[in-house]
Write an enzyme that holds these catalytic residues in place. Structure first.
Site, PDB file in Angstrom:
ATOM      1  N   ARG A 174       4.644   6.880   4.685  1.00  0.00           N
ATOM      2  CA  ARG A 174       3.524   6.504   3.827  1.00  0.00           C
ATOM      3  C   ARG A 174       2.533   5.576   4.513  1.00  0.00           C
ATOM      4  O   ARG A 174       1.323   5.782   4.457  1.00  0.00           O
ATOM      5  CB  ARG A 174       4.029   5.763   2.566  1.00  0.00           C
ATOM      6  CG  ARG A 174       4.383   6.635   1.425  1.00  0.00           C
ATOM      7  CD  ARG A 174       5.524   6.028   0.642  1.00  0.00           C
ATOM      8  NE  ARG A 174       6.709   6.049   1.474  1.00  0.00           N
ATOM      9  CZ  ARG A 174       7.537   7.081   1.569  1.00  0.00           C
ATOM     10  NH1 ARG A 174       7.346   8.137   0.845  1.00  0.00           N
ATOM     11  NH2 ARG A 174       8.585   7.062   2.385  1.00  0.00           N
ATOM     12  N   THR A 175       3.064   4.521   5.133  1.00  0.00           N
ATOM     13  CA  THR A 175       2.161   3.470   5.606  1.00  0.00           C
ATOM     14  C   THR A 175       1.212   3.993   6.677  1.00  0.00           C
ATOM     15  O   THR A 175       0.009   3.723   6.647  1.00  0.00           O
ATOM     16  CB  THR A 175       2.981   2.257   6.098  1.00  0.00           C
ATOM     17  OG1 THR A 175       3.915   1.914   5.076  1.00  0.00           O
ATOM     18  CG2 THR A 175       2.098   1.067   6.390  1.00  0.00           C
ATOM     19  N   LYS A 213       9.422   1.026  29.750  1.00  0.00           N
ATOM     20  CA  LYS A 213       9.506   0.463  31.114  1.00  0.00           C
ATOM     21  C   LYS A 213       9.722  -1.044  31.078  1.00  0.00           C
ATOM     22  O   LYS A 213       9.828  -1.676  32.127  1.00  0.00           O
ATOM     23  CB  LYS A 213       8.200   0.760  31.873  1.00  0.00           C
ATOM     24  CG  LYS A 213       7.819   2.214  31.940  1.00  0.00           C
ATOM     25  CD  LYS A 213       6.476   2.355  32.663  1.00  0.00           C
ATOM     26  CE  LYS A 213       5.960   3.782  32.572  1.00  0.00           C
ATOM     27  NZ  LYS A 213       4.585   3.904  33.067  1.00  0.00           N
ATOM     28  N   ARG A 258       3.435  -1.888  13.077  1.00  0.00           N
ATOM     29  CA  ARG A 258       4.783  -1.872  12.483  1.00  0.00           C
ATOM     30  C   ARG A 258       5.770  -2.036  13.623  1.00  0.00           C
ATOM     31  O   ARG A 258       5.705  -1.320  14.628  1.00  0.00           O
ATOM     32  CB  ARG A 258       5.048  -0.568  11.735  1.00  0.00           C
ATOM     33  CG  ARG A 258       6.515  -0.428  11.362  1.00  0.00           C
ATOM     34  CD  ARG A 258       6.782   0.675  10.382  1.00  0.00           C
ATOM     35  NE  ARG A 258       6.252   0.348   9.064  1.00  0.00           N
ATOM     36  CZ  ARG A 258       6.611   0.973   7.951  1.00  0.00           C
ATOM     37  NH1 ARG A 258       7.493   1.949   7.986  1.00  0.00           N
ATOM     38  NH2 ARG A 258       6.087   0.633   6.796  1.00  0.00           N
ATOM     39  N   HIS A 316       6.214  -7.187   4.590  1.00  0.00           N
ATOM     40  CA  HIS A 316       5.410  -5.968   4.585  1.00  0.00           C
ATOM     41  C   HIS A 316       4.240  -6.263   3.644  1.00  0.00           C
ATOM     42  O   HIS A 316       4.209  -5.811   2.499  1.00  0.00           O
ATOM     43  CB  HIS A 316       6.279  -4.816   4.073  1.00  0.00           C
ATOM     44  CG  HIS A 316       5.706  -3.450   4.262  1.00  0.00           C
ATOM     45  ND1 HIS A 316       4.381  -3.219   4.573  1.00  0.00           N
ATOM     46  CD2 HIS A 316       6.284  -2.233   4.172  1.00  0.00           C
ATOM     47  CE1 HIS A 316       4.188  -1.909   4.653  1.00  0.00           C
ATOM     48  NE2 HIS A 316       5.330  -1.298   4.416  1.00  0.00           N
TER      49      HIS A 316
HETATM   50  C1  NCD Z   1       9.210   0.388   3.212  1.00  0.00           C
HETATM   51  C2  NCD Z   1       9.337  -0.300   4.563  1.00  0.00           C
HETATM   52  O1  NCD Z   1       8.998   0.268   5.587  1.00  0.00           O
HETATM   53  O2  NCD Z   1       9.757  -1.448   4.529  1.00  0.00           O
HETATM   54  N1  NCD Z   1       8.566   1.633   3.301  1.00  0.00           N
HETATM   55  C3  NCD Z   1       7.223   1.680   3.081  1.00  0.00           C
HETATM   56  O3  NCD Z   1       6.448   1.234   3.894  1.00  0.00           O
HETATM   57  N2  NCD Z   1       6.792   2.163   1.907  1.00  0.00           N
HETATM   58  C4  NCD Z   1      10.462   0.465   2.457  1.00  0.00           C
HETATM   59  C5  NCD Z   1      11.675   1.038   3.119  1.00  0.00           C
HETATM   60  O4  NCD Z   1      11.635   1.554   4.222  1.00  0.00           O
HETATM   61  O5  NCD Z   1      12.707   0.994   2.455  1.00  0.00           O
END
Ligand code: NCD
Length: 341
Positions: free
Chosen positions: A73-74, A103, A124, A155
């Site tokens: 999703r993100t 590396k 991320r 997050h």
């Molecule tokens: C979440 C995450 O990455 O923390 N996912 C997301 O971005 N919607 C939740 C998860 O992975 O459980």
């Protein structure tokens, strides 16, 4: 550039470190005023932009999606947000294996390189402090870093879309009773949401999880310091009938230590919402989930009017449009806000 959020400090390696925002690092950084503006701007964008819409408000800007952990999703949400507003997007494929990370290059050095090329870095990463490290001026060179999830830490953009979804539904956050359920020990979305909710008067939070998966004391202490009423309980049965929001999360198997795997597997089976349980909720209550879900919300719940997790995911596109617009073209953001009725 950004007029929306100012300087803030975070604890990092036992020191107070000043963050020179426009970065998006953690939920605590947003003031009520910032949140109000983001809510309004997101609502405006949601009205004006749909499938097939493309604006040129971010044309000439390049957004880098630097995604070192799995994401559905993100990543697409940041891409869609940028593309619909006219930005160009770079999303390197599997940078853990296919970039110089393999590396031995540090995150800091990679950021220093990317910073010369792009206008915003969406990051991320598996490390809790990744976004803070990346946002140090000597590495990011003033290029905004937006955390798209940092280890077990936070997050923040997820909590903003959660906030938007709750506010859109109830018209307020104040006074709501919220259950946050699942793997609270390893989950970053529940932490960010708790921090964000703590800004609003009269919010009451129930952390629902077996003891092994309960929320850590840093968050609980923060809530206590900010006079937020919080409780811990083991099962959803104890709270499901009176909460306004039931925020479910999955067990984060990829973050478990080998010795806790078995106990966590049992814990993950304790709180599951099914069609029957959902009927015991208040009529206007909602079930949220950052997704992905594993087994904690049964498919049969999806058709219930209280299930809002797919709308929640879609709201992510709009909150990220609002963030990118504030960061990259704040004049346009101001203009949209000024022209809104
Ligand atoms: C979440 C995450 O990455 O923390 N996912 C997301 O971005 N919607 C939740 C998860 O992975 O459980």
């Amino acid at each position: 550039m950004v007029k929306y959020w100012g300087k803030d400090e975070v604890d990092w390696k036992g020191k107070r470190v000043e963050l020179d925002f426009p970065h998006v690092i953690h939920s605590q950084q947003f003031s009520l005023d910032d949140l109000e503006k983001l809510f309004k701007l997101t609502a405006i964008l949601k009205q004006q932009i749909g499938k097939h819409t493309k604006k040129d408000w971010l044309s000439g800007h390049i957004v880098l999606n630097l995604i070192y952990e799995p994401s559905t999703r993100t990543t697409t949400s940041f891409s869609v947000a940028g593309l619909r507003l006219g930005a160009d997007i770079i999303t390197p494929a599997d940078p853990v294996k296919l970039s110089s990370v393999i590396k031995g290059e540090t995150l800091e050095d990679s950021i220093r390189i990317y910073a010369d090329k792009v206008d915003v870095i969406v990051l991320r990463h598996k490390d809790d402090d990744a976004a803070i490290r990346a946002s140090r001026p000597r590495f990011c060179q003033g290029v905004p870093v937006i955390s798209a999830g940092a280890g077990k830490g936070q997050h923040p953009t997820q909590s903003l879309l959660d906030y938007f979804t709750i506010r859109e539904r109830f018209g307020r956050i104040e006074g709501l009773i919220v259950a946050i359920c699942g793997d609270l020990k390893h989950g970053r979305t529940s932490r960010s949401l708790a921090y964000l909710l703590s800004k609003y008067e009269g919010v009451e939070i129930y952390f629902v999880a077996p003891e092994v998966a309960q929320m850590s004391t840093d968050v609980l202490d923060y809530l206590t310091r900010h006079n937020v009423k919080w409780h811990q309980c083991l099962t959803l049965d104890e709270v499901i009938s009176f909460v306004d929001v039931c925020y479910m999360t999955r067990f984060q198997t990829e973050r478990e230590d080998p010795e806790e795997k078995e106990i966590m597997a049992h814990a993950s089976m304790v709180n599951v919402i099914d069609e029957q349980m959902v009927e015991s909720m208040k009529d206007d209550a909602i079930i949220m989930h950052p997704l992905p879900r594993i087994h904690e919300v049964k498919w049969g719940v999806d058709k219930n009017k209280r299930a809002v997790y797919f709308q929640q995911a879609l709201n992510g596109d709009y909150i990220r449009m609002a963030l990118l617009l504030c960061i990259l073209n704040s004049d346009k953001a101001e203009e949209l806000l000024a022209n809104a009725v």
